[in-house]
Design a protein around this motif. Sequence first.
Motif: not given
Length: 219
Positions: A63, A67, A111-114, A58, A108-109
Amino acid sequence: MCWSATADLVAGAGVAAVGVACVTGVRDRRDLPLAALPLLLGVHQVVEAVVWHSGGGSGPATVVWAVIALPLLAVWVPAAVRCAAPPDARRRLAFVLTLGVATAAGLAAGIATGPVTAVIRGHTVGYSVHLSHPTVLVAGYLLATVGSLLLSGDRGLLALGAVVGAGSAVCFALWRLEFVSTWCAFAAVWSMLLLGWLRRRPDAAQQSPGRTRNSGATR
């Protein structure tokens, strides 16, 4: 994207080189965002080579890969197609672009929260992103990317959209079976087809309805 780190590097360099040819051969600046797409795809493959060398995981390369693959392409493709499309198609493509932006926000949300993780599986890399309503987001993604090409109102872009749709289905099936990842080869083929489309495009002066052969005539 590709079946090994070396294949990703070689294919990425090749696709990026086609991207340079696309960008330098642009005759109408409205085609520039679409012409630059192979450059982005080439960079994407080089990023995945780093994922291979990292053994998945990760890390930052994973990432960045996500994206580019998810929110960025969901916006870039419909926006680029809308720029290059005939004027009478731009209204419906504005809707497709809006759909792409909404889809990109959801991706995107996630990815951001993972977490965003990559797992090496033989000759493929499996990526995992936690998404809410994944079916809706996947449908929105396909409509924004493939759909924008099919609704472009340009015969050449429509053909490219058909190639994308069919090629993506084949590549996905091979990847899903964990047999081999062939996305990079498909990206190379599509980039060459795009280069051919750009070379057949008229320049801006020829496309402008305001320019006529008699523009130099006295009034």
